[in-house]
Design an enzyme around this catalytic site. Structure first.
Site, mmCIF file in Angstrom:
data_model
loop_
_atom_site.group_PDB
_atom_site.id
_atom_site.type_symbol
_atom_site.label_atom_id
_atom_site.label_comp_id
_atom_site.label_asym_id
_atom_site.label_seq_id
_atom_site.Cartn_x
_atom_site.Cartn_y
_atom_site.Cartn_z
ATOM 1 N N LYS A 192 0.863 -1.212 -0.002
ATOM 2 C CA LYS A 192 -0.013 -0.020 0.228
ATOM 3 C C LYS A 192 1.449 1.129 0.217
ATOM 4 O O LYS A 192 1.137 1.991 1.083
ATOM 5 C CB LYS A 192 -1.176 0.009 1.290
ATOM 6 C CG LYS A 192 -2.114 0.902 0.621
ATOM 7 C CD LYS A 192 -3.287 1.087 0.181
ATOM 8 C CE LYS A 192 -3.822 1.868 0.350
ATOM 9 N NZ LYS A 192 -5.001 2.115 -0.926
ATOM 10 N N ASP A 248 -2.526 -12.110 5.049
ATOM 11 C CA ASP A 248 -3.568 -12.949 6.264
ATOM 12 C C ASP A 248 -4.966 -12.796 5.458
ATOM 13 O O ASP A 248 -5.593 -13.906 5.509
ATOM 14 C CB ASP A 248 -4.146 -12.885 7.890
ATOM 15 C CG ASP A 248 -5.106 -12.428 8.659
ATOM 16 O OD1 ASP A 248 -4.747 -14.172 7.909
ATOM 17 O OD2 ASP A 248 -4.929 -12.820 9.835
#
Ligand code: NAD
Length: 356
Positions: A192, A248
């Site tokens: 990001k 995850d």
């Protein structure tokens, strides 16, 4: 060749699925001329019951004495109310930390016979899914400093620190590039970087590494875009590497698009220490002890063990081909659709051993 394998059978369906994987490994031993020595290691809820701790003293040493670890699953409602030290999940975090397992490899593969099991549109599933999610496992926000405090005018406020060092990024990055070399030589690095400073460091380290691997086609993908692309067209991905929390979430998304969690293996590896191989599913207490569990995820975890810890790709291919051959005949356990009535755990093991 000879290998020592630690078996953490664990709780719920763990022992049942590990039993079938052991039968498959023994068959591989006969066919390819290897000998496997198994060491049972007690961990999880069963260890809490037996010795009062889910992670008994000496667990990591026993595993370190072996070449690899195969784990079924740990946990179950029986231990939900126990203290932190006795919780089976605490043992999972402890063993990953003690063995220095910083890279989690989760292949998301749509097995050819099961294209209809994917929740994706038929024409998307038709293009196939065969990607490897590489998740950083011991750093980032899950391990950062946490804080909770009372403010004067905004009530309680909390912080979770996301921190990454160049060293942590470089070692997982190298793993991912090396894996891409063993596969279709494509690597997508997910971050990001338009917002987060840790991601900007992540990206700069990955770019530096990509110069060392010119044979690997490298791309940067923003995490929000990656989440969309996994549903739009997962066939575009080969190896995907990302930090702990993004991994995850994205690895669960990637698993879902393939159809059944009873089919997906995983590996957690570090430098030097034995790798830990386990199905991505949990202990499924609702079906434990009923011969209903699908053993394929654990059997495919054993295949990953041959490929990544023992460097025996032919043996790994043999297991994966045997699983595909059984699935192509329509055999299935109760957790996914196929031809006719579902078969049991042991019968599925019989069929796969039979193909070997
Ligand atoms: P789960 O994966 O155990 O089960 C979810 C659902 O999928 C259940 O309906 C179960 O019957 C089914 N399922 C799972 N594996 C299957 C298989 N191999 N064959 C057929 N069906 C299968 O997840 P959960 O119910 O959230 O967790 C149960 C326990 O497992 C909890 O205590 C949890 O903490 C633990 N857990 C352990 C691990 C691990 O050991 N690595 C991972 C996840 C959850």
């Amino acid at each position: 060749m000879e290998f020592k394998i630690a078996l953490i059978r664990g709780d719920g369906i763990g022992p049942e699925v590990v039993n079938q994987a052991v039968r498959v490994m023994d068959r591989i031993g006969v066919r390819f001329g290897h000998t496997f020595y198994y060491t049972d290691v007690l961990m999880g809820g069963c260890a809490t019951d037996a010795v009062g701790k889910s992670y008994p003293d000496g667990t990591a040493e026993k595993c370190r004495a072996c070449d690899a670890v195969l784990l079924g699953a740990v946990g179950g409602p029986k231990w939900d109310g126990v203290s932190a030290e006795k919780r089976p999940e605490a043992a999972l975090l402890a063993i990953r930390k003690d063995l220095g397992l910083y890279a989690n490899l989760r292949p998301a593969t749509l097995r050819p016979a099961l294209k209809s099991a994917s929740p994706l549109k038929a024409e998307t599933a038709e293009r196939g899914i065969d990607l490897m999610m590489v998740r950083e496992l011991t750093g980032g926000i899950y391990f950062g400093k946490r804080n909770r405090y009372q403010t004067i005018d905004r009530g309680v406020e909390c912080t979770d620190l996301m921190a990454y060092s160049e060293m942590e990024i470089e070692r997982i990055g190298r793993r991912a590039f090396e894996l891409a070399r063993l596969r279709r030589k494509k690597l997508a690095s997910v971050d990001k970087a338009n917002v987060l400073e840790t991601s900007r460091l992540w990206r700069s380290v990955m770019h530096r590494l990509s110069a060392e691997y010119p044979d690997v086609e490298y791309s940067d993908v923003l995490v929000d875009n990656c989440a969309m692309q996994l549903v739009r067209d997962p066939s575009q991905f080969d190896v995907v590497v990302t930090e702990n929390m993004f991994g995850d979430i994205l690895s669960d998304e990637a698993s879902m698009v393939t159809g059944s969690i009873g089919l997906l293996p995983s590996a957690s590896i570090g430098d030097g220490a034995p790798g830990l191989y386990e199905p991505i599913h949990g202990s499924a207490p609702d079906i434990a002890g009923q011969d209903k569990a699908n053993p394929i995820a654990t059997i495919l975890s054993a295949a990953m063990m041959f490929r990544y810890s023992f460097h025996l790709p032919d043996e790994a291919d043999a297991i994966e081909n045997a699983v595909d051959a059984v699935l192509a005949e329509g055999y299935h356990t109760a957790d996914f659709a196929g031809r006719g009535e579902p078969i049991g755990t042991a019968a599925m093991g019989d069929l796969i051993v039979g193909k070997l």
